[in-house]
Design a protein around this motif. Sequence first.
Motif, PDB file in Angstrom:
ATOM      1  N   GLN A 150      51.835  31.792  38.719  1.00 38.43           N
ATOM      2  CA  GLN A 150      51.169  31.332  39.812  1.00 38.43           C
ATOM      3  C   GLN A 150      49.878  32.293  39.922  1.00 38.43           C
ATOM      4  N   ILE A 151      49.810  33.698  39.527  1.00 37.70           N
ATOM      5  CA  ILE A 151      48.744  34.331  39.517  1.00 37.70           C
ATOM      6  C   ILE A 151      47.728  34.248  38.252  1.00 37.70           C
ATOM      7  N   GLY A 152      48.412  33.762  37.250  1.00 38.05           N
ATOM      8  CA  GLY A 152      47.796  33.381  36.160  1.00 38.05           C
ATOM      9  C   GLY A 152      46.952  32.210  36.223  1.00 38.05           C
ATOM     10  N   MET A 153      47.547  30.991  36.625  1.00 39.04           N
ATOM     11  CA  MET A 153      46.858  29.954  37.196  1.00 39.04           C
ATOM     12  C   MET A 153      45.519  30.089  38.045  1.00 39.04           C
ATOM     13  N   ALA A 154      45.944  30.786  39.118  1.00 37.05           N
ATOM     14  CA  ALA A 154      44.821  31.201  40.038  1.00 37.05           C
ATOM     15  C   ALA A 154      43.606  31.676  39.417  1.00 37.05           C
ATOM     16  N   PHE A 177      46.078  32.609  46.937  1.00 35.91           N
ATOM     17  CA  PHE A 177      44.932  32.068  47.495  1.00 35.91           C
ATOM     18  C   PHE A 177      43.734  32.435  46.482  1.00 35.91           C
ATOM     19  N   VAL A 178      42.943  31.361  46.444  1.00 39.14           N
ATOM     20  CA  VAL A 178      41.490  31.605  45.807  1.00 39.14           C
ATOM     21  C   VAL A 178      40.447  31.231  46.776  1.00 39.14           C
ATOM     22  N   ASP A 179      39.447  32.190  47.187  1.00 38.96           N
ATOM     23  CA  ASP A 179      38.469  32.011  48.188  1.00 38.96           C
ATOM     24  C   ASP A 179      39.155  31.289  49.589  1.00 38.96           C
ATOM     25  N   GLY A 180      40.470  31.642  49.774  1.00 34.90           N
ATOM     26  CA  GLY A 180      41.194  31.275  51.070  1.00 34.90           C
ATOM     27  C   GLY A 180      41.820  30.098  50.944  1.00 34.90           C
ATOM     28  N   PHE A 181      41.986  29.531  49.799  1.00 41.68           N
ATOM     29  CA  PHE A 181      42.580  28.214  49.669  1.00 41.68           C
ATOM     30  C   PHE A 181      43.941  28.183  48.688  1.00 41.68           C
ATOM     31  N   THR A 216      41.995  35.919  46.615  1.00 39.64           N
ATOM     32  CA  THR A 216      41.922  36.687  47.960  1.00 39.64           C
ATOM     33  C   THR A 216      43.285  37.043  48.691  1.00 39.64           C
ATOM     34  N   GLY A 217      44.111  36.477  48.340  1.00 35.55           N
ATOM     35  CA  GLY A 217      45.590  36.751  48.913  1.00 35.55           C
ATOM     36  C   GLY A 217      46.616  36.360  48.609  1.00 35.55           C
ATOM     37  N   ILE A 218      48.036  36.860  48.706  1.00 35.09           N
ATOM     38  CA  ILE A 218      49.229  36.150  48.383  1.00 35.09           C
ATOM     39  C   ILE A 218      50.006  36.084  49.795  1.00 35.09           C
ATOM     40  N   LEU A 268      43.492  42.961  46.325  1.00 30.99           N
ATOM     41  CA  LEU A 268      44.604  42.820  47.010  1.00 30.99           C
ATOM     42  C   LEU A 268      45.363  44.073  47.543  1.00 30.99           C
ATOM     43  N   GLU A 269      45.874  43.894  48.801  1.00 27.92           N
ATOM     44  CA  GLU A 269      46.453  45.022  49.321  1.00 27.92           C
ATOM     45  C   GLU A 269      48.070  45.197  48.944  1.00 27.92           C
ATOM     46  N   GLN A 270      48.496  44.113  48.619  1.00 26.21           N
ATOM     47  CA  GLN A 270      50.153  44.192  47.914  1.00 26.21           C
ATOM     48  C   GLN A 270      50.078  44.963  46.831  1.00 26.21           C
ATOM     49  N   GLU A 271      51.500  45.333  46.447  1.00 26.11           N
ATOM     50  CA  GLU A 271      51.590  46.158  45.443  1.00 26.11           C
ATOM     51  C   GLU A 271      52.544  45.237  44.468  1.00 26.11           C
TER      52      GLU A 271
END
Length: 472
Positions: free
Chosen positions: A136-140, A157-161, A148-150, A310-313
């Motif tokens: 998921q993160i590689g394709m994004a 999400f890329v640019d909110g999408f 921009t987020g998970i 990103l804020e996640q870890e």
Amino acid sequence: MVSSIYKKDFNIDQAYRQLQHTFMSESGVEEYRVLFDQLTFWYENRYLMELSRYTDDLIETELKANWPLQDIMQQKNFYRTIIRPLIEGSRERVFVVISDAMRFEIGNELTQHFSQRLNAEVKLIPMQATLPTYTQIGMASLLPGKITGISSDGTVFVDGFSTKGLNNRNKILQLNEPDSVALKLDEFIPLGKEEGLALIKGKRVVYLYHDNIDAIGDSSKTEGNTYEAVAQTLERLKTAVKKLTGTYEAGRIYLTSDHGFLYQTSLVEQYQKTESINGDVFDRNRRFAIGNNLNTPEGTVKISLQYLGLEQEAVIAKGLNRFTAGGGLRFVHGGAMPQECIIPLIEYRQVKGKARKAEEDRVNVRIASIQKVITSYMFIVPFFQEEKVSTHLYPRTLRAAFYRNNERISNEITITFDSEGEVSGRQTDVVFHLLEDRYRTGDVCVLKLEDVSGRTTEIYAEEEYELKLYSI
């Protein structure tokens, strides 16, 4: 040592994969079982273990707080640095083929194949995948825009999408370049010319997604077929490039991946298993977990995702460890081992008009023997690659065997001379075995070298050897 991974050490992974695939698929190899088991043990318990210790030290001392390595292309910058300048600076159509879990050594094998085409310019660029190294993160990361987020269900999400699924990736592509389209490779390539042209008519950027290695390896029921899946993928990508350049007159193609993988044929030992991660887990597999407030059991390390904003870890398994929860254990990715995080970016350019690679564009090879005398039924012939492979000099593949009276009297060997190293590293020693027979002392045989680098086979060189064999 990091640069050596994508300059030469990948050859170990490639040779090991080819060995395993040959042993699993060919008949008549059981007599080599002892040697095969020794090589398997060395690769999985010596080489990978030593490499994992080095990787763990590098993560702990340098990269857990800021993942990107210096002086290597970053996956998250792919569209911005590679695709966008082409779209802004030309009118050509660009194809991007993304093959899930195609690691660097597989890309190298593809590059060597494509480099033999007379009307192609091919370049292999090492690229550092986003960490954790999962789909998921590689394709994004390969899409235009910025991650921009998970969300709590693992959606990236890329640019909110949302980037989940083909339709959402199409939307993101078209927001950045209206004349774009995302398709599935295995659905597009079999189409007839008219049907295919209808889908890409007027498109400047065409993303083609392919999933074979990851689809087979990520299931506990089929992970044992991982290396067969690699062989299938190599053939499908060769076919795809041939179709794109032929039917659709593609001038520029990029082939890359979302992540690589680790695979071991032997059973995973208990010491390699790590207890699962607890906390607010958004997504996970056998090598990573991502979320908030994650614990770090023994054999794991916490990774900052601030380099993505990103804020996640994330918590990844150290070394060759696997988390025990879910799925098979032999095919894994998500961690920071070079086999997982160094991926290929192949730039393929089709050259129109006069074929670019004439005979003089390939490296020259000579037989380095001083004495041309054969005194044993098994003997070594040294070959020397006179120049190193570069952007102007391409590899040469030779087929070699000994002949007497135009009949082959030895094994036949195919060697690709593709060294990029200095003089001391460009000699290749090849073992020949003469067919058992009584040869007259003083008889002459010929070492015949055939050039099989291109579409046609041509005699490259012939050297006479004197036979001085006194007994069988």
